[in-house]
Design an enzyme around this catalytic site. Sequence first.
Site, PDB file in Angstrom:
ATOM      1  N   GLU A   1       1.676  -2.914   4.694  1.00 35.20           N
ATOM      2  CA  GLU A   1       1.143  -1.993   5.542  1.00 35.20           C
ATOM      3  C   GLU A   1      -0.264  -2.254   5.961  1.00 35.20           C
ATOM      4  OE1 GLU A   1       4.066  -0.443   2.670  1.00 35.20           O
ATOM      5  OE2 GLU A   1       2.333  -1.702   2.489  1.00 35.20           O
TER       6      GLU A   1
ATOM      7  N   TRP B   1       0.902  -1.309   0.164  1.00 33.22           N
ATOM      8  CA  TRP B   1      -0.138   0.113   0.191  1.00 33.22           C
ATOM      9  C   TRP B   1       0.870   1.260   0.096  1.00 33.22           C
ATOM     10  CZ3 TRP B   1      -4.287  -0.914   4.247  1.00 33.22           C
ATOM     11  CH2 TRP B   1      -4.963  -2.146   3.823  1.00 33.22           C
TER      12      TRP B   1
ATOM     13  N   GLN C   1      11.404   3.201  -4.700  1.00 37.57           N
ATOM     14  CA  GLN C   1      10.048   3.066  -3.953  1.00 37.57           C
ATOM     15  C   GLN C   1       9.473   1.625  -4.016  1.00 37.57           C
ATOM     16  OE1 GLN C   1       8.305   7.030  -4.843  1.00 37.57           O
ATOM     17  NE2 GLN C   1       8.658   7.628  -2.639  1.00 37.57           N
ATOM     18  N   HIS C   2       8.723   1.310  -3.039  1.00 36.01           N
ATOM     19  CA  HIS C   2       8.197   0.101  -2.934  1.00 36.01           C
ATOM     20  C   HIS C   2       7.208  -0.265  -4.263  1.00 36.01           C
ATOM     21  CE1 HIS C   2       9.158  -0.512   1.551  1.00 36.01           C
ATOM     22  NE2 HIS C   2      10.254  -0.803   0.624  1.00 36.01           N
TER      23      HIS C   2
ATOM     24  N   GLU D   1       5.687  19.974  -4.889  1.00 34.51           N
ATOM     25  CA  GLU D   1       5.953  18.751  -3.830  1.00 34.51           C
ATOM     26  C   GLU D   1       6.307  19.133  -2.317  1.00 34.51           C
ATOM     27  OE1 GLU D   1       5.645  15.711  -3.086  1.00 34.51           O
ATOM     28  OE2 GLU D   1       5.051  14.802  -4.775  1.00 34.51           O
TER      29      GLU D   1
END
Length: 491
Positions: A230, A167, A188-189, A279
């Site tokens: 998660e 997630w 990132q995952h 961002e």
Amino acid sequence: MYDHADLRSYLAALEALGDVQHVTREVSPHLEAAAITRRSTELTRPAPLFDNVAGVAPGFRMAGAPCALSSIPGHPLARVALSFGLPHTATAAEIVEHLVQARSREPLPPLRVNAGDAPCKQNILLGDDASLARFPIPKVHQDDGGPYVNTWGVIIARTPDGRWTNWAISRIMQVDDRHMTGLVLPGQHLGQVWREWEALGQPMPFALVQGGDPGVPAVGAIPLPAGAEEGSYLGALRGRPVDVVRCETNDLEVPAGAEVVIEGHLSATRDAIEGPFAEFHGWAFDETSPQPLFTIDAITHRDNPIWPVVAAGRPVDDSHAPSGPGVAAEVLAVLRDAGLPVTTTWLPLAAACHWLVITVPANWREQLPDVDTAGFTHRIGEVMSTSRAGRLCPVTYVLDDDIDPSNEADLLWALGTRVHPVKRQESFEGPIMPWYPCYLEEELHSGRGATVVHDALLPPLGGGRVPPAAFDSVYPADLRARVLAAEKARA
């Protein structure tokens, strides 16, 4: 009392605390809702709840700044605390400890419920009906590449062999009514999961969740170790499993209390242009990048859905308030697992989570005999340099725990008087996040650079340390008692 299974009960709790402001006039999702949200965030006002949104069916709403700093006096982290299942009065250190403790508990996997018991299945849109046109997709900043479907939701994806369900929070931009694109970064995952589908040349099934349990996006912002799920972590954090329901068009499972769920598949090639988007670092760069294309197959939603919106930018906003404690907790867990004595960790939110502060107990020398401050700081740096969470902050300060790192006055005093301008620091080369503007262009391009750890530890008690010039330390005890008694009498 603090366990909110969906966005509606969470907003009701905030409203009872005076931390929600209803906006009843008509508001456009094109810039206006985000501008009000941004203004609310910068002035630390109650979270705006837009009850009358232009261009969508009556009853559709938007919720701004769902996890930004709170307007409740004395409790700036109230929204973060409630999202993680704590009372709104929880302190920074208590939130971090709560997250660390959950990491050491047995994971509690989500619990599948029947579709008839899942509010997110109240409306099911398939085929041409699965269109973003009926929803208030916000244009967040004037120079963004388009409206952004995802500013405070999670993307659910699973590896092809089914071993890992992730997630993740990542921004997603609308391309048209049936397509989206968003950041899928290799480090990132989400990028790691997508890469396995890319290697097979197959599109990746996804589900994008808006709203629902406030802990879902908050936990999605935590850099858990690769392979950790998660959903199971949130179950351990809350002490109960998260209710989930199967998607309509793929075998992924989504939180049953979600406001809106978008299902589909993500291309195995980077054939769309994403961005620009202001961002969390606080700058509105004009960068774009080639990213995969999300194709929408189905949308399910609750009656009168609430669409969350975060107007990311200069801190402090929802990009910092939950992720700061989350990163701090991961670093604290890693350091303690390495046997290092650490009191707490904290990412100063106003520094856009670019700094990390580690405080250690006064008796750390007893626990690490024959280790001086440089040796202790070196050990901390070594552990952090091999940890994904530890490398998320370019600058780390190691301080004694006589200061509260979440108290900006405490922290600035300590940094100004204990950090040597050029000495007592060590750098560690390695991977970095490729969008921290403090790095050089070539470092951002390569994804590699230095992180630095500052040794700002004081001499030992009785070994050269002087007392602070404060009320509690530079006046006799009997005088302090008289002053306090006089204050009490006047009150």
